[in-house]
Design a protein around this motif. Structure first.
Motif, PDB file in Angstrom:
ATOM      1  N   MET A 142       0.821  -1.216   0.000  1.00 31.55           N
ATOM      2  CA  MET A 142       0.000   0.000   0.000  1.00 31.55           C
ATOM      3  C   MET A 142       0.858   1.271   0.000  1.00 31.55           C
ATOM      4  O   MET A 142       0.406   2.319  -0.435  1.00 31.55           O
ATOM      5  CB  MET A 142      -0.941   0.022   1.208  1.00 31.55           C
ATOM      6  N   LYS A 143       2.098   1.182   0.458  1.00 25.32           N
ATOM      7  CA  LYS A 143       2.980   2.342   0.487  1.00 25.32           C
ATOM      8  C   LYS A 143       3.521   2.700  -0.888  1.00 25.32           C
ATOM      9  O   LYS A 143       4.117   3.755  -1.055  1.00 25.32           O
ATOM     10  CB  LYS A 143       4.139   2.108   1.464  1.00 25.32           C
ATOM     11  N   THR A 144       3.336   1.809  -1.850  1.00 21.65           N
ATOM     12  CA  THR A 144       3.815   2.081  -3.208  1.00 21.65           C
ATOM     13  C   THR A 144       2.659   2.029  -4.207  1.00 21.65           C
ATOM     14  O   THR A 144       2.812   1.568  -5.333  1.00 21.65           O
ATOM     15  CB  THR A 144       4.909   1.080  -3.612  1.00 21.65           C
ATOM     16  N   LEU A 145       1.499   2.527  -3.765  1.00 24.13           N
ATOM     17  CA  LEU A 145       0.315   2.521  -4.603  1.00 24.13           C
ATOM     18  C   LEU A 145      -0.479   3.800  -4.402  1.00 24.13           C
ATOM     19  O   LEU A 145      -0.683   4.241  -3.269  1.00 24.13           O
ATOM     20  CB  LEU A 145      -0.574   1.322  -4.237  1.00 24.13           C
ATOM     21  N   VAL A 146      -0.886   4.396  -5.499  1.00 23.19           N
ATOM     22  CA  VAL A 146      -1.859   5.490  -5.492  1.00 23.19           C
ATOM     23  C   VAL A 146      -2.827   5.174  -6.614  1.00 23.19           C
ATOM     24  O   VAL A 146      -2.419   4.979  -7.762  1.00 23.19           O
ATOM     25  CB  VAL A 146      -1.201   6.870  -5.730  1.00 23.19           C
ATOM     26  N   SER A 147      -4.109   5.087  -6.294  1.00 22.98           N
ATOM     27  CA  SER A 147      -5.088   4.761  -7.311  1.00 22.98           C
ATOM     28  C   SER A 147      -6.423   5.392  -6.946  1.00 22.98           C
ATOM     29  O   SER A 147      -6.889   5.256  -5.813  1.00 22.98           O
ATOM     30  CB  SER A 147      -5.242   3.236  -7.407  1.00 22.98           C
ATOM     31  N   TYR A 148      -7.009   6.092  -7.902  1.00 18.55           N
ATOM     32  CA  TYR A 148      -8.335   6.662  -7.674  1.00 18.55           C
ATOM     33  C   TYR A 148      -8.983   7.055  -8.988  1.00 18.55           C
ATOM     34  O   TYR A 148      -8.337   7.112 -10.030  1.00 18.55           O
ATOM     35  CB  TYR A 148      -8.291   7.848  -6.713  1.00 18.55           C
ATOM     36  N   THR A 149     -10.276   7.314  -8.900  1.00 18.90           N
ATOM     37  CA  THR A 149     -11.038   7.800 -10.041  1.00 18.90           C
ATOM     38  C   THR A 149     -12.132   8.732  -9.548  1.00 18.90           C
ATOM     39  O   THR A 149     -12.588   8.619  -8.411  1.00 18.90           O
ATOM     40  CB  THR A 149     -11.639   6.644 -10.875  1.00 18.90           C
ATOM     41  N   GLY A 150     -12.518   9.638 -10.414  1.00 19.05           N
ATOM     42  CA  GLY A 150     -13.602  10.551 -10.076  1.00 19.05           C
ATOM     43  C   GLY A 150     -13.902  11.495 -11.220  1.00 19.05           C
ATOM     44  O   GLY A 150     -13.172  11.552 -12.218  1.00 19.05           O
ATOM     45  N   ASN A 185       0.669   8.315   2.547  1.00 17.38           N
ATOM     46  CA  ASN A 185       1.771   7.372   2.335  1.00 17.38           C
ATOM     47  C   ASN A 185       3.092   7.852   2.924  1.00 17.38           C
ATOM     48  O   ASN A 185       3.997   7.039   3.117  1.00 17.38           O
ATOM     49  CB  ASN A 185       1.956   7.071   0.847  1.00 17.38           C
ATOM     50  N   TRP A 186       3.227   9.168   3.162  1.00 19.51           N
ATOM     51  CA  TRP A 186       4.501   9.716   3.650  1.00 19.51           C
ATOM     52  C   TRP A 186       4.278  10.656   4.834  1.00 19.51           C
ATOM     53  O   TRP A 186       4.936  11.673   4.973  1.00 19.51           O
ATOM     54  CB  TRP A 186       5.220  10.446   2.513  1.00 19.51           C
ATOM     55  N   ALA A 187       3.369  10.273   5.709  1.00 21.30           N
ATOM     56  CA  ALA A 187       3.010  11.122   6.853  1.00 21.30           C
ATOM     57  C   ALA A 187       4.200  11.416   7.754  1.00 21.30           C
ATOM     58  O   ALA A 187       4.263  12.482   8.372  1.00 21.30           O
ATOM     59  CB  ALA A 187       1.884  10.464   7.650  1.00 21.30           C
ATOM     60  N   ASP A 188       5.163  10.518   7.800  1.00 20.58           N
ATOM     61  CA  ASP A 188       6.326  10.716   8.667  1.00 20.58           C
ATOM     62  C   ASP A 188       7.234  11.843   8.179  1.00 20.58           C
ATOM     63  O   ASP A 188       8.116  12.290   8.900  1.00 20.58           O
ATOM     64  CB  ASP A 188       7.128   9.422   8.799  1.00 20.58           C
ATOM     65  N   GLN A 189       7.028  12.360   6.977  1.00 25.86           N
ATOM     66  CA  GLN A 189       7.853  13.436   6.418  1.00 25.86           C
ATOM     67  C   GLN A 189       7.302  14.828   6.728  1.00 25.86           C
ATOM     68  O   GLN A 189       7.909  15.822   6.368  1.00 25.86           O
ATOM     69  CB  GLN A 189       7.952  13.281   4.896  1.00 25.86           C
ATOM     70  N   GLY A 190       6.129  14.915   7.353  1.00 31.02           N
ATOM     71  CA  GLY A 190       5.493  16.209   7.586  1.00 31.02           C
ATOM     72  C   GLY A 190       4.798  16.682   6.312  1.00 31.02           C
ATOM     73  O   GLY A 190       4.353  15.866   5.506  1.00 31.02           O
ATOM     74  N   GLU A 191       4.713  17.988   6.130  1.00 28.48           N
ATOM     75  CA  GLU A 191       4.059  18.519   4.925  1.00 28.48           C
ATOM     76  C   GLU A 191       4.901  18.234   3.693  1.00 28.48           C
ATOM     77  O   GLU A 191       6.097  18.523   3.664  1.00 28.48           O
ATOM     78  CB  GLU A 191       3.835  20.027   5.041  1.00 28.48           C
ATOM     79  N   THR A 192       4.243  17.664   2.696  1.00 35.87           N
ATOM     80  CA  THR A 192       4.908  17.348   1.439  1.00 35.87           C
ATOM     81  C   THR A 192       3.972  17.690   0.291  1.00 35.87           C
ATOM     82  O   THR A 192       2.788  17.958   0.488  1.00 35.87           O
ATOM     83  CB  THR A 192       5.266  15.842   1.348  1.00 35.87           C
ATOM     84  N   ARG A 193       4.539  17.666  -0.891  1.00 33.74           N
ATOM     85  CA  ARG A 193       3.712  17.709  -2.091  1.00 33.74           C
ATOM     86  C   ARG A 193       4.314  16.729  -3.090  1.00 33.74           C
ATOM     87  O   ARG A 193       5.522  16.497  -3.111  1.00 33.74           O
ATOM     88  CB  ARG A 193       3.622  19.105  -2.693  1.00 33.74           C
ATOM     89  N   SER A 194       3.437  16.157  -3.868  1.00 37.20           N
ATOM     90  CA  SER A 194       3.887  15.234  -4.903  1.00 37.20           C
ATOM     91  C   SER A 194       4.120  16.000  -6.195  1.00 37.20           C
ATOM     92  O   SER A 194       3.352  16.913  -6.527  1.00 37.20           O
ATOM     93  CB  SER A 194       2.849  14.145  -5.138  1.00 37.20           C
TER      94      SER A 194
END
Length: 165
Positions: A91-99, A147-156
């Motif tokens: 799950m840490k290496t997956l992003v999937s969605y639709t809308g 997926n990266w909550a331990d890094q604080g504020e991030t952006r992809s």
């Protein structure tokens, strides 16, 4: 009288008062299938960028003509899982969605009706984007990502290339 009524109805239809508001279609430059090239996460606190999905992630984004987006992004080197712990780690290496997507300038907002993380279902996800040639660059807003909550504020920072298929 009939001509005047016809003109009034035509005017109301043109204004969208009889047929409802016009729906913005996905612009041709964004429409279609995009292959994932890179997925970096930038840490706000120190500006560090990390290829969190590896140097060669896989995945696609597809923008349909009728305002829907599908994302399936996976990290490099994923292996089949045998245990519950291994499945959870995937799950840490997956992003999937639709809308359904609405567009405004250089941003889109997707109202999600399905996602890899149930917390995202029903949310609105806004992304900024630029298109340069056959490259689509997508930026998420600054926030604590699941997926990266331990890094604080991030952006992809997600880069795609238009497929030739």
């Amino acid at each position: 009288m009939r001509t005047r009524t016809t003109m009034i109805l035509a005017g109301l239809a043109t204004a969208g008062l009889l047929t409802g508001p016009a729906r913005a279609e996905t612009p041709p430059a964004l429409k279609g299938l995009w292959k994932l090239v890179s997925y970096e996460v930038e840490v706000r606190a120190d500006g560090r960028k990390q290829p969190v999905m590896g140097d060669h992630p896989t995945g696609f984004a597809y923008f349909t003509p009728d305002e829907r987006v599908f994302f399936l992004l996976t990290g490099e080197g994923r292996k089949p899982a045998e245990t519950d712990a291994e499945r959870a780690a995937l799950m840490k290496t997956l992003v999937s969605y639709t809308g359904k997507v609405t567009l405004k300038g250089d941003q889109w907002t997707a109202k999600l009706d399905a996602a890899w993380d149930p917390k995202w279902v029903g949310t609105e996800q806004t992304r900024s984007f630029t298109i340069e040639g056959d490259r689509l660059r997508v930026l998420t807003p600054w926030r604590v990502m699941p997926n990266w909550a331990d890094q604080g504020e991030t952006r992809s920072i997600v880069t795609f290339e238009r497929t030739k298929d």
